[in-house]
Scaffold this active site. Structure first.
Site, PDB file in Angstrom:
ATOM      1  N   LYS A 115      43.313  32.765  57.240  1.00  0.00           N
ATOM      2  CA  LYS A 115      43.652  34.145  56.867  1.00  0.00           C
ATOM      3  C   LYS A 115      44.426  34.842  57.981  1.00  0.00           C
ATOM      4  O   LYS A 115      45.379  35.569  57.719  1.00  0.00           O
ATOM      5  CB  LYS A 115      42.381  34.950  56.556  1.00  0.00           C
ATOM      6  N   LYS A 196      42.587  23.899  47.057  1.00  0.00           N
ATOM      7  CA  LYS A 196      41.648  24.574  46.146  1.00  0.00           C
ATOM      8  C   LYS A 196      42.381  25.625  45.307  1.00  0.00           C
ATOM      9  O   LYS A 196      43.386  26.198  45.751  1.00  0.00           O
ATOM     10  CB  LYS A 196      40.491  25.206  46.920  1.00  0.00           C
ATOM     11  N   LYS A 199      43.665  32.523  44.075  1.00  0.00           N
ATOM     12  CA  LYS A 199      44.645  33.500  43.591  1.00  0.00           C
ATOM     13  C   LYS A 199      45.615  33.929  44.696  1.00  0.00           C
ATOM     14  O   LYS A 199      46.679  34.456  44.409  1.00  0.00           O
ATOM     15  CB  LYS A 199      43.941  34.711  42.950  1.00  0.00           C
TER      16      LYS A 199
HETATM   17  P1  AMP Z   1      36.007  34.674  46.480  1.00  0.00           P
HETATM   18  O1  AMP Z   1      36.862  34.928  45.289  1.00  0.00           O
HETATM   19  O2  AMP Z   1      36.742  34.047  47.622  1.00  0.00           O
HETATM   20  O3  AMP Z   1      35.165  35.861  46.879  1.00  0.00           O
HETATM   21  O4  AMP Z   1      34.973  33.549  46.014  1.00  0.00           O
HETATM   22  C1  AMP Z   1      33.852  33.785  45.205  1.00  0.00           C
HETATM   23  C2  AMP Z   1      33.071  32.508  44.998  1.00  0.00           C
HETATM   24  O5  AMP Z   1      33.857  31.548  44.292  1.00  0.00           O
HETATM   25  C3  AMP Z   1      32.657  31.818  46.311  1.00  0.00           C
HETATM   26  O6  AMP Z   1      31.347  31.293  46.156  1.00  0.00           O
HETATM   27  C4  AMP Z   1      33.650  30.714  46.463  1.00  0.00           C
HETATM   28  O7  AMP Z   1      33.150  29.628  47.195  1.00  0.00           O
HETATM   29  C5  AMP Z   1      33.887  30.329  45.002  1.00  0.00           C
HETATM   30  N1  AMP Z   1      35.218  29.712  44.817  1.00  0.00           N
HETATM   31  C6  AMP Z   1      36.422  30.309  45.066  1.00  0.00           C
HETATM   32  N2  AMP Z   1      37.445  29.461  44.791  1.00  0.00           N
HETATM   33  C7  AMP Z   1      36.865  28.300  44.352  1.00  0.00           C
HETATM   34  C8  AMP Z   1      37.389  27.042  43.898  1.00  0.00           C
HETATM   35  N3  AMP Z   1      38.702  26.802  43.824  1.00  0.00           N
HETATM   36  N4  AMP Z   1      36.495  26.098  43.517  1.00  0.00           N
HETATM   37  C9  AMP Z   1      35.156  26.315  43.565  1.00  0.00           C
HETATM   38  N5  AMP Z   1      34.614  27.476  43.976  1.00  0.00           N
HETATM   39  C10 AMP Z   1      35.436  28.463  44.371  1.00  0.00           C
END
Ligand code: AMP
Ligand code: TRP
Length: 327
Positions: A115, A196, A199
């Site tokens: 980041k 991964k 967005k």
């Molecule tokens: P965030 O949108 O970064 O706050 O992520 C929210 C949750 O979604 C967290 O537990 C992340 O680890 C999970 N997460 C985000 N992207 C992925 C992905 N591509 N595959 C699996 N889990 C994800």
């Protein structure tokens, strides 16, 4: 006996995508519905403050994320569902944890490295201390299990260390936390299937739960299926994994066999997968729309959740203040 505590959080930074869903949110709902845990699910707006947003966008996004989680199946009557900034003890405990956490350990965090190199114009100190606030989120509620995607494992290892550093410096108070992963802890990007799904790469990389069927179809048409250097095709593997989740067992068997014997037609796989995903979230899309028509009701749900969370958080922070000697 008190039920084991589950805590997890999500940043209000955009619509939920199937990576969030399959890696975390689907599991949250299953854990909630098992009735075996005391669950806390939190919209972590102070974590999202480290990104670039206007105040107006932030206000909207918090309500949107909350509405999407409810539409997906989070039930505010069964769990404590709230916004991080509504419970001031999170940042207070985060500060206390900053003072037991070695700088070198924060410097190792891959999310911080990624980041801070991406956000060159806004490489703020919040990105650096992000994991101490995350540890505070969990430990304020004595969280035992944390359902997350694979990308958060490193932060959870640090959470365990932070609890140990605190317990060694003061007294044994915080528990050991453990991550809970799903069968698919890492959903891959449609366009860059070695990475991964996220967005931050652009909307073509993700399928959002709110995407209309025609949008899903278009995005899947562009999904990468080519092999790199003649090896395994990570894009195809990702699509088959999605079909396993959203399609029928018969579809999954048929396409897996076709892939093995070389008769697979990717166009057909993508079309069937698109229909399956769109159907899986038809109910979600309708519920989301309905919820977003009454944003005040969402705000009220969140205020109630915060009141519940505050009772527990205040008890913890009061004990911590005594333990560290400021009261
Ligand atoms: P965030 O949108 O970064 O706050 O992520 C929210 C949750 O979604 C967290 O537990 C992340 O680890 C999970 N997460 C985000 N992207 C992925 C992905 N591509 N595959 C699996 N889990 C994800
Ligand atoms: N860091 C998590 C993410 O980026 C969000 C988060 C904040 C979180 N606090 C948490 C997840 C506590 C689990 C527990 O996805």
């Amino acid at each position: 006996m008190a039920k084991p505590v589950i805590f997890s959080g999500i940043q209000p930074t955009g619509n939920l995508h199937i990576g969030n869903y399959l890696g975390a949110v689907k599991n949250w709902i299953e854990l909630q519905n098992s009735g075996e845990y005391d669950c806390y699910f939190c919209v972590v707006d102070y974590h999202a403050l480290t990104g670039d947003r206007t105040a107006e966008e932030r206000r909207e996004q918090i309500i949107h994320t909350a509405a999407e989680l409810i539409a997906a199946g989070i039930d505010p009557d069964k769990v404590t569902f709230f916004v991080q900034s509504h419970v001031p003890a999170h940042t207070e405990l985060g500060w206390i944890f900053n003072s037991v956490t070695p700088i070198a350990e924060l410097e190792r965090m891959t999310q911080y490295k990624d980041k801070s190199s991406q956000q060159t114009k806004n490489s703020n100190a919040g990105l650096f201390t992000y994991p101490t606030l995350m540890a505070a989120d969990i430990l304020l509620y004595h969280g035992k299990y944390v359902p997350v995607g694979e990308d958060q494992i490193q932060h959870l290892e640090l959470t365990r260390d932070i609890a140990r550093w605190f317990n060694n410096k003061y007294e044994s108070y915080f528990p050991e936390t453990k991550p809970l992963l799903t069968e698919i802890p890492r959903v891959k990007s449609l366009l860059e299937p070695t990475k991964k799904m996220s967005k931050s790469k652009g909307l073509g990389h993700v399928i959002e739960l709110a995407d209309e069927p025609d949008v899903i179809e278009k995005k899947l048409k562009k999904a990468v299926t080519a092999t790199e250097g003649g090896g395994e095709a990570p894009g195809v593997e990702n699509l088959l994994m999605l079909l396993k989740q959203f399609g029928t067992a018969a579809q999954y068997v048929a396409y897996t066999e076709a892939q093995e014997n070389g008769s697979i037609r990717y166009g057909d796989l993508k079309a069937d997968l698109g229909v399956a995903i769109a159907e899986s979230f038809a109910g979600f899309r309708a519920k989301r729309k309905e919820l977003l028509e009454s944003k005040d009701a969402i705000a009220e749900i969140l205020m109630k959740g915060a009141a519940k969370a505050n009772v527990v958080a205040e008890k913890t922070i009061t004990e911590v203040r005594t333990i560290i000697g400021v009261r």
